[in-house]
Design an enzyme around this catalytic site. Structure first.
Site, PDB file in Angstrom:
ATOM      1  N   TYR A  83       0.915  -1.255  -0.158  1.00  0.00           N
ATOM      2  CA  TYR A  83      -0.115  -0.071  -0.056  1.00  0.00           C
ATOM      3  C   TYR A  83       0.865   1.090   0.093  1.00  0.00           C
ATOM      4  CZ  TYR A  83      -4.055  -2.703   1.556  1.00  0.00           C
ATOM      5  OH  TYR A  83      -5.019  -3.768   1.586  1.00  0.00           O
ATOM      6  N   TYR A  99      -6.789  -5.578  10.266  1.00  0.00           N
ATOM      7  CA  TYR A  99      -6.604  -6.206   8.910  1.00  0.00           C
ATOM      8  C   TYR A  99      -6.905  -7.615   8.642  1.00  0.00           C
ATOM      9  CZ  TYR A  99      -4.710  -6.063   4.117  1.00  0.00           C
ATOM     10  OH  TYR A  99      -4.751  -6.344   2.763  1.00  0.00           O
TER      11      TYR A  99
HETATM   12  C1  DHB Z   1      -7.424  -6.332  -3.047  1.00  0.00           C
HETATM   13  C2  DHB Z   1      -8.417  -5.400  -2.983  1.00  0.00           C
HETATM   14  C3  DHB Z   1      -8.458  -4.512  -1.750  1.00  0.00           C
HETATM   15  O1  DHB Z   1      -9.384  -3.537  -1.601  1.00  0.00           O
HETATM   16  C4  DHB Z   1      -7.304  -4.295  -0.911  1.00  0.00           C
HETATM   17  O2  DHB Z   1      -7.331  -3.358   0.073  1.00  0.00           O
HETATM   18  C5  DHB Z   1      -6.230  -5.371  -1.088  1.00  0.00           C
HETATM   19  C6  DHB Z   1      -6.347  -6.206  -2.191  1.00  0.00           C
HETATM   20  C7  DHB Z   1      -7.367  -7.141  -4.114  1.00  0.00           C
HETATM   21  O3  DHB Z   1      -8.363  -7.033  -5.138  1.00  0.00           O
HETATM   22  O4  DHB Z   1      -6.331  -7.968  -4.501  1.00  0.00           O
END
Ligand code: DHB
Ligand code: FAD
Length: 401
Positions: free
Chosen positions: A203, A386
């Site tokens: 991220y 998470y």
């Molecule tokens: C993915 C989608 C998300 O919203 C996220 O926070 C992390 C990964 C995904 O589509 O892999």
């Protein structure tokens, strides 16, 4: 037609609810406006919380996920040209997330339901809800090739038809309590035929906007970049997308790998909660009742948590006449929903670039990232959210299988 629980929508919420009810000996029929091919081909979520994975495994639909999904023990946060790892496994006493695409979960659930003889009507039209405040609610709809209206009489209706479906609107507007926030951010998501570039999700908060590296398999990658929510995908050539991903992610000695883009689209972002999740004999579950911005990867997981509570409530009602869980359905779900809303809002505001913010607000954002990556207490808070807060209700599915 008659069934005990009439379910509108064959997304994760509707299919999982139908599966859980079946395991408790309760009959349901699913009405879905799209085709089986469409629901099994729509690219959306990818991150499953530990509790969602445990639920799919405990109820016998996790075998392919365990084989083809990928367990991740940590995520990386990138800002100011550096990466910082959050070791979720270490910080949560051994919990992890699994990257396994939503449409694969859908395929597994549809297969399990059809194998068990369930009735799923695809391509239905003009679905409407009636008599929901009575003990004999009914759903009116047209079959794929029909011109006449069919009626599905049921004891309960489960509105699992996503944010734009008719179920929530069936609750009188003056009795619906709704709260929402719209963000000035959109996500442009791609699926690309390229090798995996990092073993864990990244991220990234960058001055040009947020970017996210995710994956689907060693050969197929899923990446996102922050764009204007009103932008049009036709403005984004493949070259422009790759050059933006390079600009927002590449670091000394590390570069994202380009390749053919096989799917791309833009989604806007909102936080929304309809606190009236229960009205008469209608229960809303999943995106029909709430939307989170995708930064926290919570939407599908919240849908799974809602239907676990609803299946438990319905099971108690049918097997012992006990109505306490059904009566408290909204209250039980909302405790978890608001915490997921808080986390999704926090991740979104911490990681996206708000071009209207002052330099003061920008420095606060960087301080937040610095804090979360340097304090064990702050990192633990991110990690436990998470991987997923505990489900409000746990059911032992071995009881009636
Ligand atoms: C993915 C989608 C998300 O919203 C996220 O926070 C992390 C990964 C995904 O589509 O892999
Ligand atoms: P839906 O999936 O929307 O299903 C509703 C179903 O109802 C649909 O099949 C629809 O066709 C049907 N329907 C609608 N109207 C009618 C009608 N009138 N009659 C009959 N049927 C109807 N969540 C996560 O947990 N983890 C993630 O990593 C994640 N990443 C995401 C990334 C992106 C880019 C997006 C857009 C979302 C992401 N989400 C994520 C959110 C997740 O995809 C949704 O929260 C999830 O699909 C909600 O499931 P649902 O069953 O409630 O609704």
């Amino acid at each position: 037609m008659h069934t005990q629980v009439g379910i509108i929508g064959a997304g994760p919420a509707g299919l999982l609810l139908s599966h859980l009810l079946h395991l408790q000996g309760i009959d349901s029929i699913i009405l879905e406006s799209r085709s089986r091919e469409e629901i099994e081909g729509t690219i959306r979520a990818g991150v499953l919380e530990q509790g969602t994975v445990d639920l799919l495994n405990a109820t016998g639909v996790g075998a392919r996920m365990m084989k083809e999904g990928h367990a991740h023990h940590g995520i990386e946060l990138q800002f100011n040209g550096r990466r910082h790892r959050i070791d979720m496994h270490e910080l949560t006493g051994g919990k992890k997330i699994t990257v396994y695409a939503q449409h694969e979960v859908i395929k597994d659930l549809v297969a399990a339901r059809l194998e068990a003889g369930a009735k799923i009507y695809f391509n239905v039209k003009d679905v409407s809800l009636h008599q929901i405040e009575t003990s004999s609610p009914l759903i009116r709809f047209q079959l794929e090739n029909g011109t006449d209206y069919e009626e599905l009489n049921c004891d309960f209706i489960a509105g699992c038809d996503g944010f734009h479906g008719p179920s929530r609107q069936a609750i009188p507007a003056n009795l619906r309590v709704e709260k929402q926030k719209i963000y000035p951010f959109g996500w442009l998501g791609i699926l690309a035929k390229t090798p995996q570039v990092n073993p864990e999700l990244i991220y990234s908060n960058h001055e040009r906007g947020f970017a996210l590296i995710s994956t689907r398999s060693p050969e197929i990658q899923r990446h996102y970049i922050q764009v204007d929510p009103k932008d049009d995908i036709t403005n984004w050539s493949d070259d422009r997308i790759w050059s933006e991903l390079h600009a927002r992610l590449d670091m000394d000695g590390w570069s994202i790998l380009d390749g053919p883009i096989i799917q791309k689209n833009i989604v806007s972002m909102r936080s929304f909660v309809c606190e009236t999740m229960h009205y008469g004999n209608l229960f809303l579950a999943g995106d029909a009742a709430h939307i989170v911005p995708p930064t926290g990867a919570k939407g599908l997981n919240l849908a799974a948590a809602d239907v676990q509570v609803l299946a438990r409530g319905l099971s108690e009602y049918y097997h012992s006449g006990e109505e306490d869980t059904l009566t408290r359905y909204s209250e039980i779900c909302l405790r978890r929903i608001w915490k997921a809303q808080r986390f999704s809002y926090w991740m979104t505001t911490m990681l996206h670039r708000n071009f209207e913010h002052s330099s003061f607000e920008h420095n606060i954002q960087l301080a937040e990232l610095d804090y979360v990556t340097s304090s064990q207490a702050a990192a633990t808070s991110l990690a436990e959210n998470y991987v997923g807060l505990p489900m409000e209700i746990q059911t032992n599915y071995s009881i009636r299988i």
